[in-house]
Design an enzyme around this catalytic site. Structure first.
Site, PDB file in Angstrom:
ATOM      1  N   GLY A 213       2.215   2.357  10.820  1.00  0.00           N
ATOM      2  CA  GLY A 213       3.152   3.476  10.693  1.00  0.00           C
ATOM      3  C   GLY A 213       3.809   3.882  11.996  1.00  0.00           C
TER       4      GLY A 213
ATOM      5  N   GLU B  86      -5.449  -4.936  10.398  1.00  0.00           N
ATOM      6  CA  GLU B  86      -4.453  -3.906  10.661  1.00  0.00           C
ATOM      7  C   GLU B  86      -4.808  -3.195  11.962  1.00  0.00           C
ATOM      8  OE1 GLU B  86      -2.448  -2.725   6.680  1.00  0.00           O
ATOM      9  OE2 GLU B  86      -4.196  -1.457   6.985  1.00  0.00           O
TER      10      GLU B  86
ATOM     11  N   GLU C  35      -7.108   4.577   7.724  1.00  0.00           N
ATOM     12  CA  GLU C  35      -6.910   6.007   7.432  1.00  0.00           C
ATOM     13  C   GLU C  35      -8.140   6.584   6.741  1.00  0.00           C
ATOM     14  OE1 GLU C  35      -3.139   5.539   5.437  1.00  0.00           O
ATOM     15  OE2 GLU C  35      -2.257   4.949   7.346  1.00  0.00           O
TER      16      GLU C  35
ATOM     17  N   SER D 121       3.293  -1.989  10.447  1.00  0.00           N
ATOM     18  CA  SER D 121       4.735  -2.065  10.701  1.00  0.00           C
ATOM     19  C   SER D 121       5.316  -3.449  10.408  1.00  0.00           C
ATOM     20  CB  SER D 121       5.059  -1.612  12.125  1.00  0.00           C
ATOM     21  OG  SER D 121       4.595  -0.280  12.333  1.00  0.00           O
TER      22      SER D 121
ATOM     23  N   ASN E  14       0.866  -1.176   0.000  1.00  0.00           N
ATOM     24  CA  ASN E  14       0.000   0.000   0.000  1.00  0.00           C
ATOM     25  C   ASN E  14       0.904   1.227   0.000  1.00  0.00           C
ATOM     26  OD1 ASN E  14      -1.824   2.018   0.513  1.00  0.00           O
ATOM     27  ND2 ASN E  14      -2.394   1.301   2.568  1.00  0.00           N
ATOM     28  N   TRP E  15       1.032   1.852  -1.159  1.00  0.00           N
ATOM     29  CA  TRP E  15       1.971   2.979  -1.272  1.00  0.00           C
ATOM     30  C   TRP E  15       1.423   4.249  -0.634  1.00  0.00           C
ATOM     31  CZ3 TRP E  15       4.064   2.709  -7.056  1.00  0.00           C
ATOM     32  CH2 TRP E  15       4.649   1.451  -7.260  1.00  0.00           C
ATOM     33  N   LYS E  16       0.132   4.251  -0.317  1.00  0.00           N
ATOM     34  CA  LYS E  16      -0.516   5.446   0.253  1.00  0.00           C
ATOM     35  C   LYS E  16      -0.244   6.665  -0.647  1.00  0.00           C
ATOM     36  CE  LYS E  16      -0.319   3.240   4.717  1.00  0.00           C
ATOM     37  NZ  LYS E  16      -0.314   3.346   6.169  1.00  0.00           N
TER      38      LYS E  16
ATOM     39  N   HIS F 273      -9.632   0.966   4.672  1.00  0.00           N
ATOM     40  CA  HIS F 273      -8.374   1.191   5.393  1.00  0.00           C
ATOM     41  C   HIS F 273      -8.649   2.134   6.568  1.00  0.00           C
ATOM     42  CE1 HIS F 273      -4.344   2.504   6.386  1.00  0.00           C
ATOM     43  NE2 HIS F 273      -3.929   1.404   5.778  1.00  0.00           N
TER      44      HIS F 273
ATOM     45  N   GLY G  84       2.819  -1.082   4.299  1.00  0.00           N
ATOM     46  CA  GLY G  84       2.855   0.342   3.982  1.00  0.00           C
ATOM     47  C   GLY G  84       4.290   0.801   3.759  1.00  0.00           C
ATOM     48  N   GLY G  85       4.891   1.376   4.791  1.00  0.00           N
ATOM     49  CA  GLY G  85       6.238   1.950   4.686  1.00  0.00           C
ATOM     50  C   GLY G  85       7.260   1.047   4.004  1.00  0.00           C
TER      51      GLY G  85
END
Ligand code: PGA
Length: 252
Positions: free
Chosen positions: A174, A168, A98, A213, A9-11, A96, A234-235
């Site tokens: 994150g 998640e 967010e 994470s 997930n590149w966001k 998600h 993600g990251g």
């Protein structure tokens, strides 16, 4: 055997040019990894068409990070499931945390998005997860169950067969704080039981991904758990090397 999946997930990160480079590097590295691991990359909308072109025939699939609740019309700024699917995109992340937190997405919104996704042949990656205070109050199992019942229970058995779920925990996204492998397994088993209560044995086949994470150093331990079928990353998906390493964690 359930599918093993690593989804990135590149966001809201990378320019289209940077995204193209990242997609090329993932596609190149994927060649060295067993076909038994399914890779999905989910870039921003602006990159989708180029990333589909780059990954075609490489075994890396493409997903969007969201889609509109409506089919078409006067909805300024929205992108429909049909537009996304017409590019050759196969997946869409929905729910998600967010989106739930910053854009007020509710189960009602998500039911409409799910309908659009399925109507256009997209496979949803439906995200669930509790906030820190919900875990501290011991409500995490109930929160996740409600997120499933209010949305997933509305699917037909045929739709359910295509679903991917991602657990998640919001407190792990994150933050560098990962759920332990035992905490993940405990929740994944709870998710599978909740799905089985409605859909029976079909829930045995549902891939349930862990997100929050997840990185090369902890992926192996998480993926070794019986009900953890991969990760939503993600990251660590913004660097081809770490993303590919996470995929390789299945092979250890
Ligand atoms: P993270 O994000 O890996 O950066 O914690 C995961 C996600 O939100 O999908």
């Amino acid at each position: 055997m359930r599918r093993k999946i690593v989804a990135g997930n590149w966001k809201m990160n990378t320019t289209p040019a940077e995204g193209a480079e990242l997609a090329k590097a993932v596609a190149a590295g994927k060649k060295e990894i067993c076909d038994c691991v399914n890779f999905i990359v989910c870039p921003p909308y602006t990159h989708l068409s180029e990333v589909v072109r780059i990954t075609r025939g490489t075994g890396v699939a493409v997903g969007a990070q969201d889609c509109a609740t409506e089919e078409k019309g006067a909805f300024t700024g929205e992108v429909s499931a049909r537009m996304i699917a017409s590019l050759g995109v196969e997946y869409v992340i929905l729910g998600h945390s967010e989106r739930r937190q910053y854009y007020g997405e509710t189960s009602e919104t998500l039911n409409r998005k799910m309908r659009q996704a399925y109507a256009n042949g997209l496979t949803p990656i439906y995200c669930v997860g509790e906030k820190l205070e919900e875990r501290e109050d011991g409500r995490h199992f109930d929160v996740v169950k409600a997120q499933l019942e209010e949305v997933i229970y509305h699917l037909t058995p045929e739709q359910f067969e295509r679903l991917i779920v991602a657990y998640e925990p919001v407190w792990a996204i994150g933050t560098g704080k990962t759920a332990t492998a035992d905490q993940a397994q405990e929740m994944h088993a709870h998710i599978r039981r909740t799905l089985a209560a409605k859909f029976g044995a079909a829930a045995e086949q549902t891939p349930i991904l862990y997100g929050g994470s997840c990185k090369p150093s902890n992926a192996g331990e998480l993926f070794a758990k019986e009900d953890v079928d991969g990760g939503l990353i993600g990251g660590a998906a913004l660097e081809a090397d770490s993303f590919l390493q996470i995929g390789k964690a299945f092979l250890k």
